[in-house]
Scaffold this active site. Structure first.
Site, PDB file in Angstrom:
ATOM      1  NE  ARG A 147      38.476  33.863  32.364  1.00 44.17           N
ATOM      2  CZ  ARG A 147      39.775  33.710  32.610  1.00 44.17           C
ATOM      3  NH1 ARG A 147      40.350  32.521  32.441  1.00 44.17           N
ATOM      4  NH2 ARG A 147      40.509  34.745  32.990  1.00 44.17           N
ATOM      5  CE1 TYR A 159      41.947  32.850  35.786  1.00 45.55           C
ATOM      6  CE2 TYR A 159      44.276  33.240  35.346  1.00 45.55           C
ATOM      7  CZ  TYR A 159      42.996  32.970  34.889  1.00 45.55           C
ATOM      8  OH  TYR A 159      42.765  32.844  33.564  1.00 45.55           O
ATOM      9  CG  ASP A 210      40.148  29.428  34.798  1.00 44.26           C
ATOM     10  OD1 ASP A 210      40.995  29.706  33.922  1.00 44.26           O
ATOM     11  OD2 ASP A 210      40.213  28.434  35.543  1.00 44.26           O
ATOM     12  CG  HIS A 212      43.829  29.624  37.383  1.00 44.56           C
ATOM     13  ND1 HIS A 212      45.135  29.687  37.765  1.00 44.56           N
ATOM     14  CD2 HIS A 212      43.812  29.827  36.060  1.00 44.56           C
ATOM     15  CE1 HIS A 212      45.895  29.932  36.709  1.00 44.56           C
ATOM     16  NE2 HIS A 212      45.118  30.024  35.655  1.00 44.56           N
ATOM     17  CD  GLU A 236      39.302  27.415  32.213  1.00 41.06           C
ATOM     18  OE1 GLU A 236      38.521  28.257  31.752  1.00 41.06           O
ATOM     19  OE2 GLU A 236      40.532  27.469  32.039  1.00 41.06           O
ATOM     20  CD  GLU A 262      44.319  26.727  31.506  1.00 31.02           C
ATOM     21  OE1 GLU A 262      43.225  27.143  31.090  1.00 31.02           O
ATOM     22  OE2 GLU A 262      45.163  27.455  32.044  1.00 31.02           O
ATOM     23  NE  ARG A 283      40.200  25.644  29.653  1.00 32.64           N
ATOM     24  CZ  ARG A 283      40.346  26.690  28.861  1.00 32.64           C
ATOM     25  NH1 ARG A 283      39.578  26.805  27.804  1.00 32.64           N
ATOM     26  NH2 ARG A 283      41.292  27.603  29.082  1.00 32.64           N
ATOM     27  CD  GLU A 339      41.152  30.914  27.295  1.00 30.59           C
ATOM     28  OE1 GLU A 339      41.393  29.706  27.415  1.00 30.59           O
ATOM     29  OE2 GLU A 339      41.521  31.754  28.127  1.00 30.59           O
ATOM     30  CD1 TRP A 402      48.537  32.909  40.624  1.00 28.23           C
ATOM     31  CD2 TRP A 402      48.717  31.896  38.638  1.00 28.23           C
ATOM     32  NE1 TRP A 402      48.238  33.823  39.676  1.00 28.23           N
ATOM     33  CE2 TRP A 402      48.337  33.245  38.440  1.00 28.23           C
ATOM     34  CE3 TRP A 402      48.879  31.063  37.524  1.00 28.23           C
ATOM     35  CZ2 TRP A 402      48.121  33.773  37.168  1.00 28.23           C
ATOM     36  CZ3 TRP A 402      48.658  31.597  36.257  1.00 28.23           C
ATOM     37  CH2 TRP A 402      48.296  32.934  36.108  1.00 28.23           C
TER      38      TRP A 402
END
Ligand code: CS2
Ligand code: MG
Length: 402
Positions: A147, A159, A210, A212, A236, A262, A283, A339, A402
């Site tokens: 990643r 991030y 990602d 995020h 992601e 996630e 995820r 991951e 975030w």
């Protein structure tokens, strides 16, 4: 066999972890991860004050009934605190079951479906050059999937990129730090990062990124399209997934594979994403989505729609979850990728384990149960310290994701 005793261990070997230990009247015990980054004590209390009294005297093999008892019996359902508490109980019971049957947990999930669990690493850098170098370092370490995240020109922080050169650790002690964000700067920058990475390392390495949760669906569609020449393994958390149908908008604009889940914690949170094939990888994790009993349901439902797993595995998920994720990844058919953010040395010492990394794959080991333990004497040297995830604001001060 009966559950005789259970208690919660909270420690902080570099970052906070919450671990449930369930002991039986036959001397076998099991461990479950209950860590919820930034809200750890909420889960510790949910377990100690509300769940553990209901476990004593129960049959630890009754994983389904105990799961249903904790999910339906609480009346109030879902959410990260509840599902992390249920997850910790479930993981500990599967650990006990494996130990009692003298077999690794993957054998209770269908046995080995593959030789090893392919993992992806985190590479980052303050700028494109540093990030490209870090991708190279991880390729040299043997990772087949990496990643890549980098600093954004014009933003002080973002991030996935630590300050300085220490490993990236998302929670910070003390009150939440605040960072500033510009979507436009980010959207202009990320395609340049992946152009450089592909130019430097070619097409073989799997590349991931990602977002995020920071884009609107149409912004994510734009980024996915801009990244198509670089054939990412996945993009992601492109947009907050509470609105599952937001992913339909992204899908309409790009073939870049999408991954999310996630921060989600039940099958209901990903049902539309999966049945509409709006994502390619789900995820959700053992520790935040109800343990093996529930994660198996999610994976089996996902398999009907060509969706594979890509479980979260950051350092705020303890080695107990990492061990469980590798057993899970060994056994389920529609495994995608796992991951892997390596824990620090203190954490590795507090949680001795059998799993290992070799040439891009990880292996859970063949110890009975999960193959991970908790050194409580050593853990006591690292007392809990309140810590928070950062807070993000747009350049004009508007509170943002975030
Ligand atoms: C990230 C995490 O690993 C990831 O994909 O989204 O680093 C996430 O920010 C942390 O786990 C939050 O605690
Ligand atoms: Mg993520």
């Amino acid at each position: 066999m009966k559950i005789k005793h259970a208690y919660v261990n909270v420690c902080s070997p570099g970052r906070n972890f919450v671990t449930l230990k369930i002991e039986t009247d036959e001397g076998i015990y099991g461990l479950g991860d209950a860590t919820l980054n930034g809200r750890e004590l909420a889960v510790a209390s949910y377990l100690s004050d509300h769940v553990i009294p209901c476990l004593i005297g129960r049959d630890p093999f009754a994983t389904e009934d105990i799961w249903q008892y904790l999910y339906r019996g609480a009346y109030w359902r879902r959410g990260p605190v509840t599902m992390s508490a249920i997850a910790a109980v479930d993981m500990a019971l599967w650990d006990i079951k494996g130990k009692a049957l003298n077999t690794p947990v993957y054998n209770l999930l269908g046995g080995k479906s593959r030789e090893g669990v392919m993992v992806y690493a985190h590479a980052h850098g303050a700028d494109i050059e540093e990030a490209v170098d870090d991708v190279g370092r991880h390729i040299d370490m043997g990772y087949l999937a990496v990643r890549a995240q980098s600093g954004i020109p014009g933003l002080d922080s973002t991030y996935g990129v630590p300050k300085g050169h220490q490993p990236y650790e998302p929670a910070e002690r003390g009150l939440p730090s605040e960072s500033r964000w510009s979507t436009e700067k980010y959207l202009r920058h990320v395609p340049q990062l992946f152009a450089k990475v592909r130019e430097q390392f070619g097409d073989d390495v799997h590349l991931l990124h990602d977002c995020h949760h920071r884009l609107t669906p149409i912004e994510a569609g734009r980024l996915g399209k801009d990244l198509e020449p670089f054939h990412l393994f996945w993009l992601e958390d492109p947009t907050p997934a509470e609105l599952q149908e937001g992913f339909r908008v992204i899908r309409e604009h790009t073939t870049t594979p999408l991954a999310t889940g996630e921060v989600l914690n039940t099958i209901w949170d990903v049902k539309e994403l999966i049945e509409n094939q709006w994502i390619d990888y789900v995820r959700t994790t053992l520790v935040h989505a109800g343990g093996f009993t529930h994660l198996k349901r999610i994976a089996d439902f996902a398999a009907l729609y060509h969706v594979r797993t890509g479980c979260h595995g950051a350092t705020d998920l303890s080695p107990v979850t990492m061990a469980g994720a590798l057993h899970f990844g060994m056994a389920i058919h529609n495994f995608g990728i796992q991951e892997h953010m390596p824990h620090n040395e203190e954490t590795e010492a507090v949680f001795p384990h059998h799993y290992r990394f070799e040439a891009g794959y990880m292996y859970p080991g063949d110890a009975p149960g999960l193959g991970v333990d908790l050194d409580e004497k050593l853990a006591a040297k690292y007392p809990y310290e309140r810590a928070y995830l950062p807070v993000n604001r747009k350049l004009d001060g508007t509170l943002f994701d975030w």
